[in-house]
Scaffold this motif. Structure first.
Motif, PDB file in Angstrom:
ATOM      1  N   GLY A  76       0.834  -1.206   0.000  1.00 57.89           N
ATOM      2  CA  GLY A  76       0.000   0.000   0.000  1.00 57.89           C
ATOM      3  C   GLY A  76       0.863   1.248   0.000  1.00 57.89           C
ATOM      4  N   GLY A  77       1.937   1.214   0.762  1.00 57.78           N
ATOM      5  CA  GLY A  77       2.832   2.369   0.865  1.00 57.78           C
ATOM      6  C   GLY A  77       3.466   2.708  -0.474  1.00 57.78           C
ATOM      7  N   PHE A  78       3.997   1.666  -1.156  1.00 57.78           N
ATOM      8  CA  PHE A  78       4.621   1.935  -2.456  1.00 57.78           C
ATOM      9  C   PHE A  78       3.576   2.463  -3.433  1.00 57.78           C
ATOM     10  CE2 PHE A  78       7.490  -1.712  -1.055  1.00 57.78           C
ATOM     11  CZ  PHE A  78       8.385  -0.840  -0.478  1.00 57.78           C
ATOM     12  N   ALA A  79       2.377   1.855  -3.409  1.00 59.17           N
ATOM     13  CA  ALA A  79       1.334   2.291  -4.343  1.00 59.17           C
ATOM     14  C   ALA A  79       0.951   3.743  -4.064  1.00 59.17           C
ATOM     15  CB  ALA A  79       0.113   1.387  -4.227  1.00 59.17           C
ATOM     16  N   PHE A  80       0.795   4.086  -2.787  1.00 59.96           N
ATOM     17  CA  PHE A  80       0.410   5.466  -2.463  1.00 59.96           C
ATOM     18  C   PHE A  80       1.513   6.435  -2.870  1.00 59.96           C
ATOM     19  CE2 PHE A  80       0.115   9.107   0.476  1.00 59.96           C
ATOM     20  CZ  PHE A  80      -1.139   9.560   0.105  1.00 59.96           C
ATOM     21  N   GLY A  81       2.748   6.064  -2.568  1.00 60.36           N
ATOM     22  CA  GLY A  81       3.876   6.945  -2.900  1.00 60.36           C
ATOM     23  C   GLY A  81       3.962   7.189  -4.394  1.00 60.36           C
ATOM     24  N   LEU A  82       3.871   6.100  -5.175  1.00 58.22           N
ATOM     25  CA  LEU A  82       3.996   6.260  -6.627  1.00 58.22           C
ATOM     26  C   LEU A  82       2.803   7.024  -7.200  1.00 58.22           C
ATOM     27  CD1 LEU A  82       5.461   2.750  -7.515  1.00 58.22           C
ATOM     28  CD2 LEU A  82       6.659   4.951  -7.456  1.00 58.22           C
ATOM     29  N   SER A  83       1.603   6.841  -6.596  1.00 60.11           N
ATOM     30  CA  SER A  83       0.426   7.555  -7.102  1.00 60.11           C
ATOM     31  C   SER A  83       0.629   9.061  -7.040  1.00 60.11           C
ATOM     32  CB  SER A  83      -0.821   7.202  -6.287  1.00 60.11           C
ATOM     33  OG  SER A  83      -0.991   5.827  -6.204  1.00 60.11           O
ATOM     34  N   GLN A  84       1.435   9.509  -6.091  1.00 54.92           N
ATOM     35  CA  GLN A  84       1.596  10.954  -5.958  1.00 54.92           C
ATOM     36  C   GLN A  84       2.354  11.554  -7.133  1.00 54.92           C
ATOM     37  OE1 GLN A  84      -0.515  11.977  -3.798  1.00 54.92           O
ATOM     38  NE2 GLN A  84      -0.676   9.779  -3.406  1.00 54.92           N
ATOM     39  N   LEU A  85       3.098  10.674  -7.866  1.00 61.18           N
ATOM     40  CA  LEU A  85       3.770  11.179  -9.064  1.00 61.18           C
ATOM     41  C   LEU A  85       2.727  11.620 -10.098  1.00 61.18           C
ATOM     42  CD1 LEU A  85       6.684   8.609  -9.311  1.00 61.18           C
ATOM     43  CD2 LEU A  85       6.710  10.919  -8.362  1.00 61.18           C
ATOM     44  N   LEU A  86       1.546  10.969 -10.065  1.00 60.00           N
ATOM     45  CA  LEU A  86       0.464  11.396 -10.954  1.00 60.00           C
ATOM     46  C   LEU A  86       0.069  12.837 -10.639  1.00 60.00           C
ATOM     47  CD1 LEU A  86      -1.925   8.309 -11.027  1.00 60.00           C
ATOM     48  CD2 LEU A  86      -0.485   9.170 -12.871  1.00 60.00           C
ATOM     49  N   PHE A  87       0.051  13.174  -9.352  1.00 57.76           N
ATOM     50  CA  PHE A  87      -0.301  14.545  -8.956  1.00 57.76           C
ATOM     51  C   PHE A  87       0.709  15.525  -9.552  1.00 57.76           C
ATOM     52  CE2 PHE A  87       0.063  18.067  -5.842  1.00 57.76           C
ATOM     53  CZ  PHE A  87      -1.209  18.593  -5.995  1.00 57.76           C
ATOM     54  N   VAL A  88       1.995  15.160  -9.461  1.00 58.42           N
ATOM     55  CA  VAL A  88       3.029  16.014 -10.053  1.00 58.42           C
ATOM     56  C   VAL A  88       2.751  16.185 -11.543  1.00 58.42           C
ATOM     57  CG1 VAL A  88       5.508  16.275 -10.453  1.00 58.42           C
ATOM     58  CG2 VAL A  88       4.691  15.234  -8.327  1.00 58.42           C
ATOM     59  N   ALA A  89       2.390  15.078 -12.203  1.00 62.76           N
ATOM     60  CA  ALA A  89       2.114  15.145 -13.643  1.00 62.76           C
ATOM     61  C   ALA A  89       0.917  16.051 -13.926  1.00 62.76           C
ATOM     62  CB  ALA A  89       1.859  13.746 -14.188  1.00 62.76           C
ATOM     63  N   VAL A  90      -0.145  15.921 -13.102  1.00 63.09           N
ATOM     64  CA  VAL A  90      -1.338  16.747 -13.324  1.00 63.09           C
ATOM     65  C   VAL A  90      -0.992  18.221 -13.178  1.00 63.09           C
ATOM     66  CG1 VAL A  90      -3.629  17.328 -12.450  1.00 63.09           C
ATOM     67  CG2 VAL A  90      -2.930  14.947 -12.562  1.00 63.09           C
ATOM     68  N   VAL A  91      -0.250  18.555 -12.119  1.00 60.60           N
ATOM     69  CA  VAL A  91       0.096  19.956 -11.878  1.00 60.60           C
ATOM     70  C   VAL A  91       0.954  20.484 -13.024  1.00 60.60           C
ATOM     71  CG1 VAL A  91       1.366  21.521 -10.357  1.00 60.60           C
ATOM     72  CG2 VAL A  91      -0.094  19.760  -9.373  1.00 60.60           C
ATOM     73  N   TYR A  92       1.930  19.671 -13.448  1.00 68.99           N
ATOM     74  CA  TYR A  92       2.822  20.111 -14.526  1.00 68.99           C
ATOM     75  C   TYR A  92       2.037  20.365 -15.812  1.00 68.99           C
ATOM     76  CZ  TYR A  92       6.681  20.162 -17.833  1.00 68.99           C
ATOM     77  OH  TYR A  92       7.557  20.530 -18.813  1.00 68.99           O
ATOM     78  N   LYS A  93       1.171  19.395 -16.178  1.00 69.12           N
ATOM     79  CA  LYS A  93       0.388  19.548 -17.403  1.00 69.12           C
ATOM     80  C   LYS A  93      -0.508  20.779 -17.330  1.00 69.12           C
ATOM     81  CE  LYS A  93      -1.646  16.234 -19.715  1.00 69.12           C
ATOM     82  NZ  LYS A  93      -2.496  15.047 -19.953  1.00 69.12           N
ATOM     83  N   CYS A  94      -1.090  20.995 -16.152  1.00 70.62           N
ATOM     84  CA  CYS A  94      -2.019  22.111 -15.988  1.00 70.62           C
ATOM     85  C   CYS A  94      -1.287  23.443 -16.094  1.00 70.62           C
ATOM     86  CB  CYS A  94      -2.736  21.982 -14.649  1.00 70.62           C
ATOM     87  SG  CYS A  94      -4.004  23.209 -14.414  1.00 70.62           S
ATOM     88  N   ALA A  95      -0.069  23.485 -15.561  1.00 70.99           N
ATOM     89  CA  ALA A  95       0.696  24.728 -15.639  1.00 70.99           C
ATOM     90  C   ALA A  95       1.101  25.013 -17.072  1.00 70.99           C
ATOM     91  CB  ALA A  95       1.935  24.631 -14.744  1.00 70.99           C
TER      92      ALA A  95
END
Lengths: 524, 188
Positions: free
Chosen positions: A468-487
């Motif tokens: 669960g920890g690895f999955a949660f940690g890696l999922s946050q990279l999606l957030f980075v991607a969303v923010v980057y794309k949006c900017a």
């Protein structure tokens, strides 16, 4: 004043690095805080991954216990002081002036300072990990004598970095208070303030009240360790238990510092997507204030096992349970706001609903911990770890995610990639529960926290938790991607991004211009 | 705008709270003194009691333990005594430095139950002073104490516990004194 601001806006924005280094603009500083916080979130998350990798199997595999201790310590420090608090300060910088119709923060130069000393604080802290003997390894709570008698000389770096973090957040808090008190638009009376502003005002007072106490505590650790004082050394007439009293006098209000702005965010988002006014506005304000006041008289519930007399244990047990009343008021108000609303499930709303459910689970385990006799068993087990991660990750961090998704279109002028954001939400929601829910069980079964190895019967649960920890940690990279794309770009959004949104920030165009409300708006 | 005035008030509040952190140290001691919460007895020489209660007997026991690797062994000649409140009692302690080097002993007393701490008065105690001891040296200490006549009735027995600290490094660090000098001084 408007003339001054207009003249100011004509001089043009400096370009490149200098723009960010010398900026006194609340939006720039807000962005800096948020990006810094995201970076720290990823660094602290990487440390959590090291911890979970080591705990994937019983026995010692990857790191030696001393390094493991440094990881748990610095993970805690970074997430508290580097990720959650700067994220809220960043949101405050961006949103408070726009929400109250002010042209900027009241003390813009101090604002620049309060951000730019932060990277130095964390550079010092992270650097100490690479020095001979390693960084702090005594837990983020740095209990004496672990941090005095049994720590290495690099403790001085820890102390100075905490000093700088403290100065930064105190300056940030002072700025927030002066802005809210002095710069509200005409007609913006106290009981018309958006709740995010209210919760931040109260948080800022908490910060000013307790960050200096933390500074005092680390100073005492410093002098005990290096200058021969004995604040916490029994041999010299001091008392190690007193450390815990001083620390938690800071520490308990600190946990409300990390959750009150979250309450403000949720109280902003839930009405928008329920298309109703917030239920019980006034009771929300009073509940926030009473939580803040009560936070000063519950600190010793962290210390039930230090040998307090019965009267003390009872007082702190009842006072702690009392806090669930104003907190319950808030949860019921959010639910009542959603009740019979025309709810739509945009990404910020998804995070907000997850917040309400999961934060409440964290609140319930808090109530269990508040029961003194039960706490004797739960103390220092993974049950405590599960409790505070439910309130801090699915509480504070989820609220920050909700806020980011709610205001990102306003900041950038572009809608984020909704599909990717929804994927981020669902992956986070599932993995965070796989990560933290089983911790309740291993905790109740007696697995101690902050230990790099464990008894064999906990092996299966720990493997699940780590996955669960690895999955949660890696999922946050999606957030980075969303923010980057949006900017970078995306579908253009109107000034009022969300149908049901209310507040002054939606009356300015998207993206929000560099200077807003140079002429104060009239609030009816 | 009166940003300045509000700013000054908030800065003053910040400084006040920083000072309050340090004020917590004496406040903590006072609070514990008044309530007797943490079992810390007084480290000062007490006055002799004026009255003795013949009709009451209180059992006082003694324990010691070394903190960490402090190389000391201190044992009470009698592990417990039965005393009348107000009456002076002497108890011998045999202390030994079990290491080969010169060390300084500091004993820190603690009383259980905690609320009895302020009713145990010591007129002479080795815990009042730092005790320099040569390697392997054996010393006899005398504890002279009495139990206050005001001791609450529900306390029938109490324990005086000494934690033994090796403060050699701390002393040589802070006072810059050679240990040999301290030991020599004591022999005068």
């Amino acid at each position: 004043m408007s003339a001054i601001v207009e003249e100011h806006s004509n001089h043009g924005t400096p370009k490149g690095l200098q723009r960010w280094l010398f900026t006194t603009n609340h939006k720039d500083i807000g962005t800096l805080y948020l990006l810094f916080s995201l970076t720290m979130f990823l660094i602290g998350g990487a440390m959590a991954m090291v911890i979970r990798a080591e705990l994937f199997q019983p026995g010692l595999q990857l790191v030696d216990p001393h390094f493991f201790n440094q990881m748990t310590t610095v993970h805690g420090l970074i997430m508290v002081f580097g990720a959650v608090m700067p994220a809220f300060t960043g949101l405050a910088n961006w949103m408070i002036p726009m929400m109250i119709g002010a042209p900027d923060m009241a003390l813009p130069r101090m604002n620049n300072w309060s951000f730019w000393i932060l990277p130095f604080a964390f550079a010092i802290l992270l650097m100490s990990l690479f020095l001979e003997g390693g960084g702090p390894a005594f837990g983020w709570t740095f209990y004496a004598p672990l941090s005095t008698t049994y720590s290495n000389d690099n403790t001085a770096f820890f102390v100075f970095s905490v000093h700088i973090m403290g100065i930064s957040s105190i300056m940030g808090a002072i700025n927030v208070i002066v802005t809210i008190v002095n710069l509200r638009a005409p007609g913006m009376t106290w009981m018309k303030l958006p709740l995010f502003v209210w919760t931040w005002l109260i948080t800022a007072f908490l910060l000013i009240a307790v960050m200096p106490v933390l500074a005092g505590a680390v100073t005492m650790v410093l002098t005990d360790k290096f200058f021969g004082t004995s604040f916490f050394d029994a041999a010299g007439g001091g008392d190690p238990v007193m450390f815990q009293h001083i620390f938690w006098f800071f520490g308990h209000p600190e946990v409300y510092i990390m959750i009150l702005p979250a309450f403000g965010i949720i109280s902003t988002i839930v009405p928008t997507f329920s298309r109703k006014k917030l239920f019980g506005y006034a009771s929300m304000v009073y509940a926030t204030a009473s939580i803040a006041l009560l936070s000063f008289v519950v600190w010793a519930h962290h210390m039930f096992t230090t040998g307090m007399p019965l009267a003390g244990e009872l007082f702190f047990m009842y006072a702690t349970m009392l806090i669930s009343v104003p907190t319950g008021v808030k949860v019921f108000n959010w639910v009542a706001t959603m009740w019979r609303g025309a709810i739509s499930f945009e990404v910020p709303m998804l995070f907000s609903i997850a917040f309400i459910v999961l934060f409440t689970i964290g609140g319930f385990s808090g109530l269990m911990l508040a029961i003194t006799p039960a706490d004797f068993q739960y103390h220092d087990t993974y049950f405590v770890v599960a409790h505070f991660h439910y309130v801090l990750v699915t509480g504070a961090v989820f609220s920050i995610m909700a806020a980011a998704y709610y205001w990102l279109p306003k900041w950038t002028g572009n809608m984020f990639d909704i599909k990717l954001a929804k994927l981020h939400f669902w992956l986070s929601l599932v993995s965070v529960n796989v990560l933290f829910f089983p911790m309740h069980f291993v905790g109740l079964a007696g697995m101690p926290r902050r230990i790099p190895d464990y008894a064999l019967q906990f092996a299966d649960f720990n493997a699940i938790i780590s996955i669960g920890g690895f999955a949660f940690g890696l999922s946050q990279l999606l957030f980075v991607a969303v923010v980057y794309k949006c900017a970078k770009g995306g579908e253009q959004v109107p000034g009022k991004v969300w149908d049901g949104a209310e507040g002054l920030e939606w009356e300015v165009p998207s993206p929000a211009p560099y200077h807003t409300f140079s002429t104060p708006p009239e609030v009816k | 705008m009166q940003h300045g005035r509000l700013l000054r008030k908030l800065l003053l509040l910040t400084l006040g709270m920083f000072a309050f952190a340090f004020a917590l140290v004496p406040l903590y001691d006072v609070f514990c003194d008044v309530t007797g919460l943490n079992g810390k007895p007084s480290m000062k020489v007490a006055e002799q009691s004026e009255a003795i209660i013949d009709s009451r007997q209180v059992e006082v026991s003694f324990t010691t333990h070394s903190q960490g690797h402090a190389p000391f062994k201190v044992d009470a000649a009698q592990h417990f005594v039965s005393v009348q409140p107000g009456k002076l009692t002497d108890v011998k302690f045999i202390a030994k430095n079990i290491s080969d080097s010169d060390r300084i002993l500091q004993a820190i007393p603690s009383v259980s139950p905690g609320k009895a701490a302020k009713y145990l008065h010591k007129m002479a105690c080795f815990c009042f002073d730092q005790q320099p001891m040569k390697g392997k040296e054996e010393v006899e200490f005398v504890l002279r104490f009495y139990v206050d006549t005001e001791l609450p009735d529900d306390v029938e027995e109490l324990t005086l516990s000494y934690t033994l600290f090796d403060i050699t490094e701390r002393v040589s660090q802070t006072q810059n004194v050679q240990l040999g000098q301290l030991v020599a001084l004591k022999e005068f």
